[in-house]
Design an enzyme around this catalytic site. Structure first.
Site, short mmCIF file in Angstrom:
data_model
loop_
_atom_site.label_atom_id
_atom_site.label_comp_id
_atom_site.label_asym_id
_atom_site.label_seq_id
_atom_site.Cartn_x
_atom_site.Cartn_y
_atom_site.Cartn_z
CB ILE A 35 -0.97 0.00 1.20
CG1 ILE A 35 -1.94 1.18 1.07
CG2 ILE A 35 -0.24 0.01 2.54
CD1 ILE A 35 -3.14 1.08 1.98
CB THR A 90 3.40 7.75 3.59
OG1 THR A 90 2.52 7.08 4.46
CG2 THR A 90 4.12 8.84 4.34
CB THR A 97 5.96 -1.39 4.89
OG1 THR A 97 6.11 -0.36 5.85
CG2 THR A 97 6.49 -2.69 5.47
CD GLU A 120 -2.88 1.23 8.39
OE1 GLU A 120 -1.84 1.91 8.48
OE2 GLU A 120 -3.78 1.47 7.56
#
Length: 443
Positions: free
Chosen positions: A158, A161, A195, A280
């Site tokens: 995902i 950011t 990540t 999350e």
């Protein structure tokens, strides 16, 4: 009969104490997955974290055992899994019986080494990238992607950011503009602190399709191809903790993406992103709670045997006082995390999104603060050993560096604390208006 266990080394329900939440199914699941995770992950977690990378074969081993699937939010996509021949998980758990408490147990076991980086290198994409495609992708998009993603043949991350837009998701500036023929999105911008990005074939990516002034109302979600795709450049970022999780900087220069890769509707991306926040933040809080537990119990074990001033450290009142304060925080946090997981088994998804949204933000923030206290206590009680990157206090030192990795990502602590109260006020205001309307109608 198992021997005595170090205090605080396991949550109470695994220390033999009764719990109102965990059924025989949950206990069987925990017993089934612990040996697998220990053998294929935790036995080498410290080594891999120090090296900065988990070997590629580990992802394949987890995928082959269907041990990436439990990272998805409950309930699992049963129809899709059965289509792919996946009817049960490890230990024989039917996929249609998997609930949020099974998910909590999975998250706790995956963090049992204390180091979240190795586990996160395997599961973050499945936990946070794939659900958006499952929930909101078109049938064509799901048919093209899910068979490979759910079986681990391909990987997804995902990507939200950006260098100048972290917790302020509405401030993202990466743009997606339609090509002249309307067949493609052309994406330009950058994503930071992503990540798993470096290993991912795709990203569920937040992009700006509306004007800069439109804020959250101008954000869409696209599935953007990454590895080897023209215009995409990726590099690893050096971070303090979670080193092996593959934190990545992604640059996007005129990246062409088929219009069919839009997830859901244009400019609805922020609403979609918010639907996965409970999962999350509960996942982060679960792993963080286990990290705090490892930090504190490791220190407890050390002070039982460490002799100073002529007697074991545990006989010093100040040592017992530190352990007691941190232990009280830890067990209170554990009870709250388990309560949340239970509540998510009882509430429909849409209702949970509303009623638990603010509180889950508060839970995630609180978990980081409790971890900080336990990590501080651990390093202080280890003394010089806790400040050294080898030897008896090595794990305490590693965990201390991971604290900020739980307090910043997924919504930084201060932002979530404020969000939690604003959400609670919003719900109270709505309920008050509804009550007033109901009373008025009676008149």
């Amino acid at each position: 009969m198992a021997g005595p266990r170090i205090p605080f080394s396991e949550p109470p329900w695994l220390m033999g104490l009764p719990s109102p939440y965990f059924s025989a199914s949950h206990r069987a699941w925990q017993a089934a997955i612990r040996p697998f995770v220990q053998t294929y992950l935790h036995a080498h977690a410290v080594e891999w974290e120090q090296a900065g990378t988990v070997p590629e074969h580990v992802f394949s081993e987890f995928a082959a055992a269907h041990m990436l699937i439990p990272a998805l939010p409950a309930p699992l996509p049963v129809a899709w899994l059965k289509r792919l021949g996946i009817h049960t998980l490890l230990g024989g758990l039917p996929v249609d019986q998997f609930d949020a408490l099974h998910g909590y147990i999975y998250g706790d076991e995956m963090a049992r080494s204390g180091l979240v980086g190795p586990g996160a290198s395997l599961t973050t994409g499945m936990a946070f990238g794939v659900p958006l495609i499952l929930k909101f992708g078109s049938e064509e998009l799901k048919e093209g992607l899910l068979p490979d993603l759910l079986t681990g043949r391909k990987r997804c991350c995902i990507a939200i950011t950006e260098p100048d837009a972290g917790s302020d998701v509405a401030g993202i500036v990466t743009t997606a503009v339609k090509s002249a023929d309307g067949k493609e999105w052309i994406v330009n911008g950058s994503k930071k602190w992503i990540t798993n990005g470096i290993w991912s074939d795709y990203a569920s990516m937040a992009v700006r399709t509306g004007s800069p002034e439109s804020g959250a109302n101008g954000i869409s979600l696209l599935v953007v191809p990454l590895k080897g795709h023209p215009g995409v450049t990726m590099r690893r970022l050096n971070v303090s903790g979670f080193v092996s999780s593959g934190t990545t900087y992604i640059e996007l220069n005129d990246v062409r993406v088929p219009v069919e890769n839009l997830i859901g509707k244009e400019n609805q991306g922020m609403r979609y992103i918010m639907t996965n926040f409970n999962h999350e933040r509960l996942a982060v809080a679960t792993g963080t709670t286990r990290q705090a537990r490892v930090a504190l119990s490791t220190a407890f074990e050390y002070v039982l045997k460490r002799v100073a001033f002529g007697k074991p450290l545990i006989e010093q009142p100040v040592v017992r006082h530190r352990l007691a304060k941190a232990g009280a925080l830890l067990e209170s946090l554990t009870a709250w995390v388990e309560q949340f997981a239970f509540q998510m088994t009882q509430l429909p998804s849409q209702q949970a999104d509303v009623q638990l949204g603010g509180l889950t933000a508060l839970l995630k923030a609180h978990a980081g603060m409790v971890f900080k206290e336990c990590a501080d206590v651990s390093v202080l009680l280890f003394g010089g050993n806790g400040y050294t990157k080898s030897g008896q206090g090595m794990l305490a030192e590693m965990l201390y560096r991971e604290v900020m990795g739980t307090r910043i990502p997924g919504g930084s602590e201060d932002v979530l604390l404020d969000l939690a109260v604003r959400q609670l006020v919003k719900i109270f205001s709505i309920q008050t208006k509804m009550l007033m309307a109901a009373e008025s109608s009676k008149l």
